[in-house]
Scaffold this active site. Structure first.
Site, PDB file in Angstrom:
ATOM      1  CD  GLU A   1      39.534  30.077  44.530  1.00 56.64           C
ATOM      2  OE1 GLU A   1      40.062  29.112  43.952  1.00 56.64           O
ATOM      3  OE2 GLU A   1      39.701  31.253  44.177  1.00 56.64           O
TER       4      GLU A   1
ATOM      5  CD  GLU B   1      40.024  27.910  37.524  1.00 58.39           C
ATOM      6  OE1 GLU B   1      39.474  27.981  38.640  1.00 58.39           O
ATOM      7  OE2 GLU B   1      41.016  28.561  37.214  1.00 58.39           O
TER       8      GLU B   1
END
Ligand SMILES: *[C@@H]1O[C@H](CO)[C@@H](O)[C@H](O)[C@H]1NC(C)=O
Ligand SMILES: *[C@@H]1O[C@H](CO)[C@@H](O)[C@H](O)[C@H]1NC(C)=O
Ligand SMILES: *[C@@H]1O[C@H](CO)[C@@H](O)[C@H](O)[C@H]1NC(C)=O
Length: 417
Positions: A221, A332
């Site tokens: 990520e 997120e």
């Protein structure tokens, strides 16, 4: 009567003994904790060649490349650092096909890191954001510092509602799956979303995922995040993360464990990026490209058009040692509000996608690296959000921006109580 006094005296003695044992144990555990924290700091902070004091309060240590945290890993004891990838999906360096900052309309601007105002790291060293005692003390334990606090078993399209809601993580993402992927790219609009609780965060990133959403999920990520818990402030920071077991025992943010091998002396993981976009004002974005070197199998990362940051060695992973099975792009946040209330922590700019450029946050020119190591437009893009009244996502496609989407939202509002 005498018996009573005797018993009372005995009880008093026992009480004294108990109290002193408890306080000794307390003292022991607090000095033990201090010792653990110090030990952890010594492990993370390598002796610097030079130290730079950033205007945001960070200390940037320039550490010799061969002394970086990656080389604490037993499998990397004999590792020869790769100074450049064998292959780059955009062809030669510096000849990027997508020139983002000049001709395109609407306009967006290049971006840098705040600590550059105070100096440079010498060649042969890499800049590492120094971990302070307070950083570690904010974590639940020294061991948990630098790790995401959840297991992500839920999968887009078929989310397990209990898991999604229990962990409190909320997403607004675009994704592709069903093929073999060897990398992904995006240009990500940069904002500084408001965080309601210090233990919440808001981030915008690319996920390179391998395996199923189970105990052994592999993930690489990269993107930007605001995380008071991790950094002690509300600044927007460049970050990376990796795990090979669904966030359980392996992996971490940035260089906070051994894994990622950095070769770049100009960009520090976890350091603040500046400037950030303003509402109806200047817009700033960062490009991130992650791709697999077909020869060595390592996963490389590039920031902007010029900075090849380094790589995750292939052996860190199981599924990703071959290829990724899913790519996600988006935001997120953590919702930690009790009693079913929703947090007002923002995602992206804190505005819904409908508001468009200059107001809502975007990802543009999203691309994947295919089996022939070429950057390609993604096919059959899906979208996912747990509660679209809190955070939403809307995709689009045009000549300048290729495949893009707007995403984000304010969290708590009249439709998301
Ligand atoms: C490193 O090299 C030494 C000497 O060649 C060898 O004995 C050792 O097993 C190697 N270690 C690893 C982890 O490959
Ligand atoms: C999570 O909980 C909220 C409110 O309790 C509910 O509206 C939502 O549908 C749940 N999310 C999912 C994915 O089921
Ligand atoms: C971060 O922002 C929140 C409000 O959004 C504020 O309450 C808090 O004090 C800020 N934290 C720091 C370290 O500046």
């Amino acid at each position: 009567m005498r018996m009573g006094v005797k018993l009372g005296g005995l009880a008093f003695l026992w009480l004294c003994l108990f109290v002193s044992l408890v306080s000794a144990a307390r003292l022991h555990s607090s000095s033990r904790q201090k010792f653990q924290v110090q030990k952890h700091l010594n492990r993370l902070n390598k002796p610097p060649v030079k130290t730079i004091q950033s205007p945001d309060g960070d200390i940037i240590d320039c550490v010799h490349m061969n002394h970086q945290p990656a080389f604490d890993h037993p499998f990397l004891k004999n590792h020869t650092i790769q100074m450049r990838p064998n292959y780059h999906p955009e062809g030669l360096f510096g000849e990027s096909k997508v020139n983002i900052n000049s001709r395109t309309e609407p306009r967006s601007n290049p971006i840098t890191q705040l600590w550059h105002a105070s100096g440079k790291c010498p060649e042969g060293t890499i800049p590492i954001r120094r971990t302070k005692e307070d950083d570690v003390l904010r974590a639940s334990s020294a061991k948990r510092y630098g790790r995401k606090k959840y297991h992500r078993f839920a999968k887009p399209r078929s989310p397990d509602p209990d898991l999604v809601n229990e962990s409190g993580h909320q997403h607004a993402i675009a994704y592709v799956e069903g093929d073999k992927y060897y990398g992904a790219k995006a240009t990500i609009n940069v904002w500084e979303p408001k965080i309601q609780q210090p233990n919440e965060f808001s981030l915008s990133q690319i996920w390179i995922l391998g395996g199923s959403f189970g105990e052994d999920l592999n993930s690489i990520e990269a993107g930007w995040q605001v995380s008071p818990d991790l950094y002690g402030d509300n600044n927007t920071r460049l970050f990376t993360y990796w795990t090979s077991d669904a966030y359980q025992a392996t992996g971490c943010y940035n260089l906070l464990c051994s894994g990622f091998i950095q070769i770049n002396s100009e960009i520090a993981m976890g350091a603040s990026i500046s400037p950030v976009s303003g509402f109806r004002s200047s817009q700033y974005d960062i490009s991130i490209l992650v791709w697999k070197d077909p020869k060595e199998g390592n996963w490389w990362m590039q920031f902007g058009n010029d900075y090849v940051l380094g790589y995750w060695p292939s052996f860190l992973f199981s599924y990703l040692a071959d290829s990724a099975s899913m790519i996600e792009w988006g935001g997120e946040v953590v919702n930690s509000e009790p009693d079913g209330q929703h947090t007002s922590t923002q995602m992206g700019s804190g505005r819904f996608p409908e508001e468009g450029f200059g107001k809502a946050s975007y990802f543009r020119n999203i691309q994947v690296v295919d089996e022939s190591n070429n950057l390609k437009a993604p096919k059959d893009i899906g979208t996912f959000t747990e509660q679209s009244n809190c955070y939403d996502v809307q995709t689009g496609n045009n000549g300048d921006w290729g495949h893009y989407f707007y995403y984000g939202g304010p969290g708590k509002n009249s439709k998301c109580p």
